[in-house]
Write a protein that holds these residues in place. Structure first.
Motif, PDB file in Angstrom:
ATOM      1  N   MET A  60      18.999  17.264 -39.506  1.00 43.13           N
ATOM      2  CA  MET A  60      17.865  16.334 -39.457  1.00 43.13           C
ATOM      3  C   MET A  60      16.894  16.843 -38.390  1.00 43.13           C
ATOM      4  SD  MET A  60      16.234  13.600 -40.337  1.00 43.13           S
ATOM      5  CE  MET A  60      17.221  12.314 -41.059  1.00 43.13           C
ATOM      6  N   GLU A  61      15.617  16.897 -38.745  1.00 39.58           N
ATOM      7  CA  GLU A  61      14.594  17.302 -37.783  1.00 39.58           C
ATOM      8  C   GLU A  61      13.675  16.126 -37.503  1.00 39.58           C
ATOM      9  OE1 GLU A  61      11.089  20.588 -36.941  1.00 39.58           O
ATOM     10  OE2 GLU A  61      12.061  20.577 -38.880  1.00 39.58           O
ATOM     11  N   TYR A  62      13.437  15.875 -36.211  1.00 38.76           N
ATOM     12  CA  TYR A  62      12.495  14.866 -35.759  1.00 38.76           C
ATOM     13  C   TYR A  62      11.303  15.627 -35.185  1.00 38.76           C
ATOM     14  CZ  TYR A  62      16.851  12.228 -35.744  1.00 38.76           C
ATOM     15  OH  TYR A  62      18.046  11.663 -36.090  1.00 38.76           O
ATOM     16  N   ARG A  63      10.100  15.238 -35.567  1.00 35.93           N
ATOM     17  CA  ARG A  63       8.941  15.986 -35.111  1.00 35.93           C
ATOM     18  C   ARG A  63       7.792  15.042 -34.776  1.00 35.93           C
ATOM     19  NH1 ARG A  63       6.072  20.990 -38.285  1.00 35.93           N
ATOM     20  NH2 ARG A  63       4.876  21.729 -36.512  1.00 35.93           N
ATOM     21  N   ILE A  64       7.140  15.333 -33.656  1.00 37.12           N
ATOM     22  CA  ILE A  64       5.939  14.620 -33.243  1.00 37.12           C
ATOM     23  C   ILE A  64       4.865  15.680 -33.026  1.00 37.12           C
ATOM     24  CG2 ILE A  64       4.849  13.208 -31.474  1.00 37.12           C
ATOM     25  CD1 ILE A  64       7.657  12.097 -30.866  1.00 37.12           C
ATOM     26  N   ARG A  65       3.729  15.467 -33.654  1.00 38.10           N
ATOM     27  CA  ARG A  65       2.645  16.440 -33.517  1.00 38.10           C
ATOM     28  C   ARG A  65       1.323  15.699 -33.407  1.00 38.10           C
ATOM     29  NH1 ARG A  65       0.870  21.454 -37.361  1.00 38.10           N
ATOM     30  NH2 ARG A  65      -0.339  22.503 -35.759  1.00 38.10           N
ATOM     31  N   ASP A  66       0.478  16.173 -32.512  1.00 42.78           N
ATOM     32  CA  ASP A  66      -0.848  15.609 -32.342  1.00 42.78           C
ATOM     33  C   ASP A  66      -1.851  16.755 -32.296  1.00 42.78           C
ATOM     34  OD1 ASP A  66      -2.737  13.433 -31.742  1.00 42.78           O
ATOM     35  OD2 ASP A  66      -2.926  14.472 -29.816  1.00 42.78           O
ATOM     36  N   VAL A  67      -2.830  16.705 -33.174  1.00 41.40           N
ATOM     37  CA  VAL A  67      -3.888  17.716 -33.219  1.00 41.40           C
ATOM     38  C   VAL A  67      -5.220  16.999 -33.057  1.00 41.40           C
ATOM     39  CG1 VAL A  67      -4.987  19.530 -34.571  1.00 41.40           C
ATOM     40  CG2 VAL A  67      -2.524  19.174 -34.757  1.00 41.40           C
ATOM     41  N   THR A  68      -6.011  17.447 -32.101  1.00 40.00           N
ATOM     42  CA  THR A  68      -7.341  16.899 -31.879  1.00 40.00           C
ATOM     43  C   THR A  68      -8.353  18.022 -32.052  1.00 40.00           C
ATOM     44  OG1 THR A  68      -6.440  15.350 -30.271  1.00 40.00           O
ATOM     45  CG2 THR A  68      -8.815  15.696 -30.233  1.00 40.00           C
ATOM     46  N   VAL A  69      -9.328  17.805 -32.935  1.00 35.28           N
ATOM     47  CA  VAL A  69     -10.357  18.798 -33.205  1.00 35.28           C
ATOM     48  C   VAL A  69     -11.710  18.214 -32.809  1.00 35.28           C
ATOM     49  CG1 VAL A  69     -11.498  20.177 -34.986  1.00 35.28           C
ATOM     50  CG2 VAL A  69      -9.034  19.800 -35.096  1.00 35.28           C
ATOM     51  N   ASP A  70     -12.481  18.988 -32.069  1.00 34.29           N
ATOM     52  CA  ASP A  70     -13.817  18.565 -31.664  1.00 34.29           C
ATOM     53  C   ASP A  70     -14.804  18.935 -32.775  1.00 34.29           C
ATOM     54  OD1 ASP A  70     -16.206  17.964 -30.469  1.00 34.29           O
ATOM     55  OD2 ASP A  70     -15.811  19.080 -28.621  1.00 34.29           O
ATOM     56  N   GLN A  71     -15.156  17.982 -33.596  1.00 37.33           N
ATOM     57  CA  GLN A  71     -16.041  18.219 -34.741  1.00 37.33           C
ATOM     58  C   GLN A  71     -17.476  18.540 -34.295  1.00 37.33           C
ATOM     59  OE1 GLN A  71     -15.067  18.456 -37.845  1.00 37.33           O
ATOM     60  NE2 GLN A  71     -12.974  17.794 -37.484  1.00 37.33           N
ATOM     61  N   LYS A  72     -17.887  18.077 -33.122  1.00 36.32           N
ATOM     62  CA  LYS A  72     -19.245  18.316 -32.651  1.00 36.32           C
ATOM     63  C   LYS A  72     -19.524  19.791 -32.415  1.00 36.32           C
ATOM     64  CE  LYS A  72     -18.755  14.329 -30.007  1.00 36.32           C
ATOM     65  NZ  LYS A  72     -18.791  13.726 -28.709  1.00 36.32           N
ATOM     66  N   LYS A  73     -18.521  20.531 -32.047  1.00 37.57           N
ATOM     67  CA  LYS A  73     -18.720  21.946 -31.742  1.00 37.57           C
ATOM     68  C   LYS A  73     -18.802  22.816 -32.994  1.00 37.57           C
ATOM     69  CE  LYS A  73     -16.729  21.803 -27.148  1.00 37.57           C
ATOM     70  NZ  LYS A  73     -15.773  22.352 -26.222  1.00 37.57           N
ATOM     71  N   PHE A  74     -18.673  22.229 -34.178  1.00 39.52           N
ATOM     72  CA  PHE A  74     -18.759  22.995 -35.419  1.00 39.52           C
ATOM     73  C   PHE A  74     -20.186  23.122 -35.934  1.00 39.52           C
ATOM     74  CE2 PHE A  74     -14.204  22.257 -35.611  1.00 39.52           C
ATOM     75  CZ  PHE A  74     -13.763  23.469 -36.082  1.00 39.52           C
ATOM     76  N   SER A  75     -21.140  22.472 -35.312  1.00 39.83           N
ATOM     77  CA  SER A  75     -22.510  22.515 -35.818  1.00 39.83           C
ATOM     78  C   SER A  75     -23.236  23.767 -35.355  1.00 39.83           C
ATOM     79  CB  SER A  75     -23.275  21.290 -35.359  1.00 39.83           C
ATOM     80  OG  SER A  75     -23.231  21.154 -33.955  1.00 39.83           O
TER      81      SER A  75
END
Length: 75
Positions: A60-75
């Motif tokens: 059994m695998e337990y996983r916690i993941r958090d990804v934050t992407v700065d959308q403003k810097k894509f312009s």
């Protein structure tokens, strides 16, 4: 303990730190913690694997993941 750096066309320059223990306290369990920071992204990942879930040969695998992407810097 691992360190890495690189470049992604989508997220820019990045650095990564990861720790992985494949036999936690002699139990056969595995734990991994990773942190990645890029110019446009932050990624945190934690996982824990129990190879004898419910005292059976069932993993059994337990996983916690958090990804934050700065959308403003894509312009």
């Amino acid at each position: 303990l691992q360190f890495a750096d690189g470049y992604s066309p989508s997220y820019g320059a990045l650095g990564r730190v990861q720790y992985r223990e494949r036999n936690l306290l002699g139990t056969g369990r595995e734990v991994k913690v990773a942190f990645e920071r890029a110019q446009r992204k932050i990624d945190f990942d934690f996982s824990f694997i129990d190879p004898y879930f419910l005292d059976k040969e069932l993993s059994m695998e337990y996983r916690i993941r958090d990804v934050t992407v700065d959308q403003k810097k894509f312009s």
